[in-house]
Design a protein around this motif. Structure first.
Motif, PDB file in Angstrom:
ATOM      1  N   CYS A   1       0.842  -1.218   0.000  1.00 49.88           N
ATOM      2  CA  CYS A   1       0.000   0.000   0.000  1.00 49.88           C
ATOM      3  C   CYS A   1       0.868   1.257   0.000  1.00 49.88           C
ATOM      4  CB  CYS A   1      -0.952  -0.001   1.202  1.00 49.88           C
ATOM      5  SG  CYS A   1      -2.251  -1.243   1.034  1.00 49.88           S
ATOM      6  N   GLU A   2       2.006   1.231   0.690  1.00 53.67           N
ATOM      7  CA  GLU A   2       2.893   2.409   0.689  1.00 53.67           C
ATOM      8  C   GLU A   2       3.566   2.586  -0.675  1.00 53.67           C
ATOM      9  OE1 GLU A   2       3.229   4.724   2.949  1.00 53.67           O
ATOM     10  OE2 GLU A   2       2.336   3.792   4.709  1.00 53.67           O
ATOM     11  N   ILE A   3       3.967   1.453  -1.276  1.00 54.45           N
ATOM     12  CA  ILE A   3       4.735   1.530  -2.530  1.00 54.45           C
ATOM     13  C   ILE A   3       3.843   1.917  -3.717  1.00 54.45           C
ATOM     14  CG2 ILE A   3       6.095   0.094  -4.149  1.00 54.45           C
ATOM     15  CD1 ILE A   3       7.414  -1.137  -1.615  1.00 54.45           C
ATOM     16  N   GLU A   4       2.540   1.661  -3.601  1.00 53.51           N
ATOM     17  CA  GLU A   4       1.594   2.105  -4.645  1.00 53.51           C
ATOM     18  C   GLU A   4       1.445   3.633  -4.634  1.00 53.51           C
ATOM     19  OE1 GLU A   4      -0.032   0.358  -6.895  1.00 53.51           O
ATOM     20  OE2 GLU A   4      -0.312  -1.676  -6.161  1.00 53.51           O
ATOM     21  N   GLN A   5       1.679   4.254  -3.476  1.00 56.88           N
ATOM     22  CA  GLN A   5       1.284   5.652  -3.277  1.00 56.88           C
ATOM     23  C   GLN A   5       1.948   6.667  -4.225  1.00 56.88           C
ATOM     24  OE1 GLN A   5      -1.247   5.936  -1.418  1.00 56.88           O
ATOM     25  NE2 GLN A   5      -1.400   7.967  -0.540  1.00 56.88           N
ATOM     26  N   PRO A   6       3.277   6.571  -4.506  1.00 57.40           N
ATOM     27  CA  PRO A   6       3.880   7.574  -5.393  1.00 57.40           C
ATOM     28  C   PRO A   6       3.299   7.584  -6.803  1.00 57.40           C
ATOM     29  CG  PRO A   6       5.575   6.184  -4.380  1.00 57.40           C
ATOM     30  CD  PRO A   6       4.261   5.631  -3.982  1.00 57.40           C
TER      31      PRO A   6
END
Ligand SMILES: N[C@@H](CCC(=O)N[C@@H](CS)C(=O)NCC(=O)O)C(=O)O
Length: 230
Positions: free
Chosen positions: A174-179
């Protein structure tokens, strides 16, 4: 009384908890909060829902809790959750915690800083970041992503803890999708991350796609407008 989850699907830890609860069949009332519309910033929200004014958080009857990782741990104690998500075995659990502690000042901090610098602040203020700020936020994000790929996506995989998926995988994905919201797609630049995240998505679907629907839509339009720069 049913558990209430307050969340915004554009928030990384909100998506992680949403997916986790759905995958485990934990009954919960969905209470969306729009951060973009500033619903969390009012005095009423502070008094009635959460004095911390951040998502995600839960209300379980009279019990109120913030911090997604603390909430995940509470859920695993209170509800029948499959062991692999957050194992009871001390050493296995410690390895999941190792990632969850590491990510705060690495993937979480640096992907969020890039997003805030290049997407959120310009949207709020109408001003683009200086080249220096842009380069610096990108440099730290790339460094964290490289470290993640090299040190956490080992050959013992395919998941962060080995053969079985855990909460660490959901949190990280979920964090790595954010950018992508800012037009930068880590999956294009990091082949091991791409292979791993596709597996996480497969394991967590249909809820992974459900949680990322809004992000996917915004990322598509953001990608079109920022591609040249990135
Ligand atoms: N460490 C917290 C992070 C909470 C957080 O920073 N939430 C952000 C969205 S990802 C938020 O609500 N921001 C609203 C604001 O700061 O105004 C967690 O994992 O739950």
């Amino acid at each position: 009384m049913v558990l209430k989850l307050y969340y915004d699907l554009l928030s990384q830890p909100s998506r992680a908890l949403y997916i986790f609860l759905k995958l485990n069949g934990v009954p919960f009332q969905q209470c969306p909060v729009s951060l973009m519309e500033g619903e969390h910033r009012t005095e009423e929200f502070k008094q009635k829902y959460s004095k911390f004014q951040k998502v995600p958080f839960i209300h379980d009857g009279d019990f109120k809790l913030i911090e997604s990782i603390g909430i995940m741990r509470y859920i695993t104690r209170e509800y029948p959750i499959e062991d692999h998500w957050y194992p009871k075995d001390s050493k296995k659990q410690a390895k999941v915690d190792e990632y969850l502690e590491w990510q705060h000042l690495n993937i979480r901090l640096n992907c969020s800083t890039f997003l805030i610098t290049t997407w959120m602040n310009p949207m709020r203020t109408g001003k683009q970041p200086s080249q220096e700020k842009y380069d610096s936020s990108k440099k730290y994000m790339l460094k964290s992503l490289s470290t993640f790929e090299e040190l956490f996506l080992s050959d013992d995989g395919p998941f962060l803890m080995g053969k079985e998926i855990s909460y660490a995988d959901i949190q990280a994905a979920c964090e790595i999708e954010q950018p992508r919201l800012a037009g930068f797609n880590p999956m294009v630049h990091y082949p091991k991350i791409k292979t791993w995240i596709e597996l996480v998505r497969k394991e967590c679907n249909p809820y992974y796609d459900e949680a990322h629907e809004m992000l996917n839509m915004l990322a598509e339009s953001s990608g079109k407008s920022t591609k040249a720069k990135l």
